[in-house]
Design a protein around this motif. Structure first.
Motif, PDB file in Angstrom:
ATOM      1  N   GLY A  52      30.408 -22.593 -10.600  1.00 27.70           N
ATOM      2  CA  GLY A  52      30.134 -23.904 -11.164  1.00 27.70           C
ATOM      3  C   GLY A  52      31.376 -24.772 -11.266  1.00 27.70           C
ATOM      4  N   VAL A  53      32.529 -24.127 -11.382  1.00 26.26           N
ATOM      5  CA  VAL A  53      33.787 -24.860 -11.533  1.00 26.26           C
ATOM      6  C   VAL A  53      34.478 -25.098 -10.193  1.00 26.26           C
ATOM      7  N   ALA A  54      34.452 -24.081  -9.323  1.00 25.22           N
ATOM      8  CA  ALA A  54      35.333 -24.130  -8.155  1.00 25.22           C
ATOM      9  C   ALA A  54      34.640 -24.070  -6.798  1.00 25.22           C
ATOM     10  N   GLN A  55      33.295 -23.943  -6.751  1.00 31.26           N
ATOM     11  CA  GLN A  55      32.630 -23.814  -5.464  1.00 31.26           C
ATOM     12  C   GLN A  55      31.557 -24.889  -5.278  1.00 31.26           C
ATOM     13  N   ASP A  56      30.974 -24.915  -4.064  1.00 26.30           N
ATOM     14  CA  ASP A  56      29.987 -25.946  -3.767  1.00 26.30           C
ATOM     15  C   ASP A  56      28.614 -25.586  -4.336  1.00 26.30           C
ATOM     16  N   ASP A  57      27.658 -26.498  -4.156  1.00 29.73           N
ATOM     17  CA  ASP A  57      26.331 -26.303  -4.719  1.00 29.73           C
ATOM     18  C   ASP A  57      25.642 -25.060  -4.172  1.00 29.73           C
ATOM     19  N   GLU A  58      25.802 -24.805  -2.875  1.00 28.26           N
ATOM     20  CA  GLU A  58      25.160 -23.642  -2.260  1.00 28.26           C
ATOM     21  C   GLU A  58      25.652 -22.347  -2.898  1.00 28.26           C
ATOM     22  N   ALA A  59      26.964 -22.257  -3.126  1.00 28.94           N
ATOM     23  CA  ALA A  59      27.525 -21.064  -3.756  1.00 28.94           C
ATOM     24  C   ALA A  59      27.033 -20.920  -5.187  1.00 28.94           C
ATOM     25  N   LEU A  60      26.965 -22.037  -5.915  1.00 23.22           N
ATOM     26  CA  LEU A  60      26.489 -21.993  -7.302  1.00 23.22           C
ATOM     27  C   LEU A  60      25.040 -21.528  -7.360  1.00 23.22           C
ATOM     28  N   LEU A  61      24.204 -22.074  -6.469  1.00 17.95           N
ATOM     29  CA  LEU A  61      22.793 -21.672  -6.458  1.00 17.95           C
ATOM     30  C   LEU A  61      22.643 -20.198  -6.104  1.00 17.95           C
ATOM     31  N   GLY A  62      23.458 -19.718  -5.189  1.00 18.47           N
ATOM     32  CA  GLY A  62      23.400 -18.310  -4.812  1.00 18.47           C
ATOM     33  C   GLY A  62      23.767 -17.400  -5.973  1.00 18.47           C
ATOM     34  N   GLU A  63      24.834 -17.748  -6.674  1.00 18.23           N
ATOM     35  CA  GLU A  63      25.262 -16.932  -7.817  1.00 18.23           C
ATOM     36  C   GLU A  63      24.260 -17.027  -8.966  1.00 18.23           C
ATOM     37  N   ALA A  64      23.711 -18.228  -9.191  1.00 18.20           N
ATOM     38  CA  ALA A  64      22.720 -18.392 -10.253  1.00 18.20           C
ATOM     39  C   ALA A  64      21.473 -17.562  -9.965  1.00 18.20           C
ATOM     40  N   SER A  65      21.081 -17.492  -8.691  1.00 19.00           N
ATOM     41  CA  SER A  65      19.920 -16.690  -8.314  1.00 19.00           C
ATOM     42  C   SER A  65      20.177 -15.212  -8.576  1.00 19.00           C
ATOM     43  N   ASP A  66      21.377 -14.753  -8.240  1.00 16.51           N
ATOM     44  CA  ASP A  66      21.741 -13.355  -8.504  1.00 16.51           C
ATOM     45  C   ASP A  66      21.699 -13.063 -10.003  1.00 16.51           C
ATOM     46  N   LEU A  67      22.184 -14.019 -10.792  1.00 15.84           N
ATOM     47  CA  LEU A  67      22.198 -13.839 -12.254  1.00 15.84           C
ATOM     48  C   LEU A  67      20.777 -13.754 -12.802  1.00 15.84           C
ATOM     49  N   LEU A  68      19.905 -14.643 -12.354  1.00 16.93           N
ATOM     50  CA  LEU A  68      18.519 -14.624 -12.842  1.00 16.93           C
ATOM     51  C   LEU A  68      17.831 -13.313 -12.510  1.00 16.93           C
ATOM     52  N   TYR A  69      18.023 -12.832 -11.287  1.00 16.64           N
ATOM     53  CA  TYR A  69      17.398 -11.569 -10.876  1.00 16.64           C
ATOM     54  C   TYR A  69      17.876 -10.415 -11.756  1.00 16.64           C
ATOM     55  N   HIS A  70      19.184 -10.290 -11.909  1.00 23.28           N
ATOM     56  CA  HIS A  70      19.711  -9.175 -12.691  1.00 23.28           C
ATOM     57  C   HIS A  70      19.331  -9.292 -14.165  1.00 23.28           C
ATOM     58  N   LEU A  71      19.170 -10.525 -14.653  1.00 24.65           N
ATOM     59  CA  LEU A  71      18.731 -10.714 -16.027  1.00 24.65           C
ATOM     60  C   LEU A  71      17.295 -10.231 -16.215  1.00 24.65           C
ATOM     61  N   PHE A 100       7.383 -18.829  -8.874  1.00 25.95           N
ATOM     62  CA  PHE A 100       7.954 -17.688  -8.168  1.00 25.95           C
ATOM     63  C   PHE A 100       8.674 -16.747  -9.127  1.00 25.95           C
ATOM     64  N   LEU A 101       9.358 -17.305 -10.115  1.00 25.98           N
ATOM     65  CA  LEU A 101      10.126 -16.459 -11.028  1.00 25.98           C
ATOM     66  C   LEU A 101       9.212 -15.531 -11.816  1.00 25.98           C
ATOM     67  N   GLY A 102       8.037 -16.036 -12.204  1.00 29.14           N
ATOM     68  CA  GLY A 102       7.081 -15.184 -12.892  1.00 29.14           C
ATOM     69  C   GLY A 102       6.603 -14.050 -12.004  1.00 29.14           C
ATOM     70  N   GLY A 103       6.387 -14.358 -10.717  1.00 32.68           N
ATOM     71  CA  GLY A 103       5.990 -13.321  -9.775  1.00 32.68           C
ATOM     72  C   GLY A 103       7.086 -12.297  -9.558  1.00 32.68           C
ATOM     73  N   LEU A 104       8.326 -12.764  -9.515  1.00 29.91           N
ATOM     74  CA  LEU A 104       9.453 -11.845  -9.352  1.00 29.91           C
ATOM     75  C   LEU A 104       9.579 -10.921 -10.557  1.00 29.91           C
ATOM     76  N   ASP A 105       9.327 -11.461 -11.726  1.00 28.46           N
ATOM     77  CA  ASP A 105       9.372 -10.646 -12.938  1.00 28.46           C
ATOM     78  C   ASP A 105       8.352  -9.517 -12.869  1.00 28.46           C
ATOM     79  N   GLN A 106       7.155  -9.816 -12.361  1.00 31.07           N
ATOM     80  CA  GLN A 106       6.139  -8.776 -12.217  1.00 31.07           C
ATOM     81  C   GLN A 106       6.521  -7.754 -11.150  1.00 31.07           C
ATOM     82  N   LEU A 107       7.157  -8.211 -10.078  1.00 30.18           N
ATOM     83  CA  LEU A 107       7.614  -7.282  -9.047  1.00 30.18           C
ATOM     84  C   LEU A 107       8.664  -6.334  -9.616  1.00 30.18           C
ATOM     85  N   VAL A 108       9.556  -6.864 -10.421  1.00 30.10           N
ATOM     86  CA  VAL A 108      10.562  -6.019 -11.084  1.00 30.10           C
ATOM     87  C   VAL A 108       9.869  -4.997 -11.981  1.00 30.10           C
ATOM     88  N   ALA A 109       8.803  -5.419 -12.661  1.00 30.74           N
ATOM     89  CA  ALA A 109       8.060  -4.499 -13.522  1.00 30.74           C
ATOM     90  C   ALA A 109       7.439  -3.370 -12.711  1.00 30.74           C
TER      91      ALA A 109
END
Length: 206
Positions: free
Chosen positions: A164-183, A117-126
């Motif tokens: 990663g330090v102060a929130q649950d797994d769901e919050a971490l995954l959500g923030e990590a997803s946002d980071l990957l997209y913006h990267l 999916f990440l490869g497909g998202l990269d192409q969509l961003v392109a």
């Protein structure tokens, strides 16, 4: 072994055509998501045509003629590379599809074929970067300039670290997803891609 997309008689001569009565199976994968799209058969003539025009061309066993995928629908397969298996009797084609590959309108002729999916998202961003459709958040990022995009990556990086330090797994995954997209957006803004970053990681791994 890979075959250059340009015409190459030497590459054709390495293939074991006699084993399949002049035809070789060709498995086609999406170059970005690695999803298996279809299986077709090529003759020496159809492979030569593929190399010449850059669009996947097969030999139709039912119609007994060459046919370029998408010649009617426009959903061509733009060939990126062609690899030959160890027995020189099967091809693996990496291509970028211009639309659904299957005649049913599905992305793949294989129902449920896995993909990156990440490869497909990269192409969509392109695509978003090239077309800049109105109303798209990705378009707004590109139009905001690279400094704004870099700022967003920094913000998302901090939020991911805090999650990663102060929130649950769901919050971490959500923030990590946002980071990957913006990267991905930041890489595209610099003329780079996910594949370029993967290449660096692969070289480091070696």
């Amino acid at each position: 072994m890979s075959i250059d997309v340009r015409p190459s008689p030497q590459a054709l001569e390495t293939l074991y055509w006699d084993k399949g009565d002049g035809l070789l199976p060709a498995v086609v994968q999406d170059a970005d998501t690695l999803q298996v799209l279809m299986l077709g058969y090529v003759s020496a003539e159809s492979l030569a045509a593929t190399l010449a025009i850059g669009h996947m061309t097969f030999f139709s066993r039912s119609k007994q003629r060459l046919w370029t995928k998408g010649e009617q629908s426009g959903n061509v397969l733009a060939v990126q590379s062609i690899s030959v298996d160890c027995d020189a009797d099967t091809l693996l084609v990496l291509a970028r599809p211009a639309g659904p590959t299957c005649h049913t309108g599905a992305e793949s002729c294989f129902d449920g074929a896995p993909k990156d999916f990440l490869g497909g998202l990269d192409q969509l961003v392109a695509v978003r970067e090239a077309l800049r459709p109105s109303g798209s958040y990705t378009t707004s990022l590109f139009e905001g300039g690279i400094r704004r995009i870099a700022q967003k990556v920094g913000e998302e990086g901090v939020e991911t670290a805090l999650a990663g330090v102060a929130q649950d797994d769901e919050a971490l995954l959500g923030e990590a997803s946002d980071l990957l997209y913006h990267l991905l957006v930041l890489l595209r803004a610099r003329g780079l891609s996910l594949e370029d970053a993967r290449d660096v990681l692969e070289k480091r791994h070696r």
